[in-house]
Design a protein around this motif. Structure first.
Motif: not given
Length: 565
Positions: A276, A286-287, A327
């Motif tokens: 995380y 945010t993951k 991400e």
């Protein structure tokens, strides 16, 4: 028989009413009363009476400074500024180191009663001064010989001039700059001549509005000057975290590294199978990574130098590189056969340490990433830190060894065998080149400092508890250590040490399990700690931010160049 009058009695049936005063008692919320006023004894019994819980007294910097100021003020009022200022009794346990004598010399004091009596006898005025308590003093000398009333009446102007000169000498330094710039002269008094033939300035005359005779302060001008001196504000470190975050499933494993803070002010935390990201600017979560559906878990992570990429190690020996902004998983690197708990970046070189006892150097720019394998530890590699300035790598293992490597060499530059437990805590000093600090586990409990350029040990601190992590303060020459198991009553604490004096600055408590994880903010003002109690606690170090320190360094450098001109 007539009824006799009876003494009136209080009605016992009425409830007793308490009478309260109107005195206002200010609230002391947020103040550590135990540290400030020592309200509680050092040893406190629990309600059951079986166990005894010890409280370590805290040194209050503000109280110490106030006591020192009061001692100096009292000495100035009693003996004047020409007397040597002695230490307060609270600081050293005696009345002082020197005793003022009548001739101005000093005599050593001891703790014997005779020495105390000598000190008081020399400090007290003589019998002659007691008789002249309300008499005028001759400004020509320091004696207190009384001036007869007849002499005063015969020559009132000269006595007034002498008295004004004596009183104004004390205030000249305090208000000298104001008085000299002022052109005020009392119209009723003309400039008088001194006994030496000079002319008194306006601030030396008794009719001057800045004369000490009209002062409303209860202390002398010397004491006023002492109180108005600029003092350095004492540093107060809060013993309470300013933020606490829940971290469910944060592993209680000494050999893992699951918390790191990037230069982009983003905190990465590994929780079981997920990674995380917590933004310190927006407090958003945010993951980034999720290993659900596999038999794997997160065992280590580390940010790149600029905070753009995050390297993640897993239980199965995989190493992943993630682009945080997009991400996106960039690549997965194989090689290790056991968990990867130690990860360190050096520009484009990624170094990983594993339970398989190997250290891998990888170049993340090329497809064939593997460069070199180092095999010098006999057990799990649990600590890795690069020093980019010296191009040196420090590695610590469960074999109690601390090794120093130069660049990508195959053989260690130095081998340090002084630790008697696992070496996970490693930190390079940003203030002194080649200065390395390392901490040992439960069987060692020591923080050692090394000069990696000469290969010699410098100093050691016996902390009395397991050293789990180390980090240098970015803006001051201090080091932070987190601890676990202890041989004393202090467990799971965070300690702040000043280097090179190795004096303890503060102790922070709050975690209920070993404080295994530590990271510092990019500004250097705060730290975050994690423990097996599944909490992340943020602490304010009350130090100047890194940007402010850089500006201060720039100003000092510019002033140095100005002096060269």
């Amino acid at each position: 028989m007539a009824d006799l009058p009876r003494t009136p009695r209080k009605d016992r049936t009425k409830a007793y009413t308490s009478t309260y005063g109107d005195r206002f008692i200010p609230s002391r919320d947020g103040t550590d009363l135990q540290a400030a006023f020592q309200l509680l004894p050092e040893e406190i019994w629990t309600p059951g009476g079986r166990h005894k819980r010890k409280k370590m007294p805290d040194v209050d910097a503000q109280m110490e400074e106030a006591n020192e100021t009061y001692s100096m003020l009292l000495s100035s009022e009693l003996f004047g500024t020409d007397r040597p200022v002695t230490s307060s009794p609270s600081s050293h346990g005696n009345w002082g180191a020197l005793s003022p004598t009548r001739t101005g010399s000093t005599t050593p004091l001891t703790n014997s009663p005779s020495a105390v009596r000598t000190y008081r006898a020399d400090s007290m005025p003589t019998s002659t001064s007691k008789k002249n308590l309300l008499s005028f003093r001759n400004p020509a000398s320091s004696s207190t010989t009384p001036v007869s009333r007849r002499t005063m009446m015969m020559n009132p102007s000269s006595s007034r001039i002498r008295d004004a000169a004596t009183l104004d000498n004390d205030v000249a330094d305090l208000y000298g700059s104001v008085a000299r710039s002022s052109s005020f002269v009392s119209p009723s008094v003309s400039p008088a001549s001194t006994p030496t033939g000079g002319v008194l300035s306006p601030f030396e005359q008794i009719d001057s509005p800045i004369h000490t005779a009209y002062s409303t302060s209860p202390v002398k001008p010397e004491s006023q000057r002492l109180l108005m001196n600029a003092r350095v504000s004492s540093r107060v470190i809060s013993k309470v975290p300013y933020k606490v975050l829940d971290a469910p499933e944060l592993a209680d494993d000494f050999y893992l590294n699951l918390v790191d803070w990037s230069q982009q002010d983003v905190l990465a935390v590994g929780l079981n199978k997920c990674v995380y990201l917590w933004s310190a600017k927006t407090s958003g979560v945010t993951k980034l990574c999720d290993l659900q559906g596999t038999q794997d878990s997160i065992t280590g992570l580390n940010w790149s130098e600029q905070g753009q990429y995050l390297a993640v190690g897993t239980q199965s020996g995989l190493v992943q590189i993630w682009d945080v902004e997009r991400e996106k998983l960039l690549r997965t690197m194989l090689g290790h056969t056991a968990r990867v708990g130690a990860i360190a970046w050096n520009h484009h070189i990624l170094t990983t340490g594993s339970r398989d006892r190997n250290i891998y150097h990888r170049d993340v720019r090329v497809p064939e990433h593997h460069i070199k394998t180092l095999q010098a530890h006999r057990q799990e590699v649990c600590g890795l830190k690069w020093n980019a300035a010296c191009d040196q790598l420090a590695s610590g293992g469960n074999d109690n060894k601390l090794l120093i490597w130069h660049g990508l060499s195959d053989t260690p530059l130095h081998r340090f065998n002084e630790h008697t437990a696992a070496v996970k805590a490693i930190a390079w000093s940003p203030h002194q080149q080649g200065l390395l600090a390392s901490g040992g586990g439960t069987a060692d409990m020591k923080i050692r400092f090394w000069n990696t350029q000469t290969g010699k040990p410098l100093s050691v601190i016996d902390t009395g508890s397991q050293v789990c992590n180390l980090a240098w303060n970015k803006t001051s020459n201090e080091i932070i250590s987190t601890h676990g198991y202890s041989s004393s009553n202090m467990h799971n604490q965070i300690q702040l040490w000043r280097y090179p004096s190795l004096s303890q600055v503060a102790t922070l408590t709050g975690h209920t399990m070993r404080v295994l994880y530590l990271a510092m903010s990019p500004s250097g003002k705060s730290i975050v700690t994690g423990a097996g109690d599944e909490t992340l606690r943020f602490w304010d170090l009350n130090t100047p931010a890194r940007e402010q320190q850089d500006r201060m360094d720039d100003r000092s450098l510019q002033s140095s160049f100005m002096k060269l001109r």
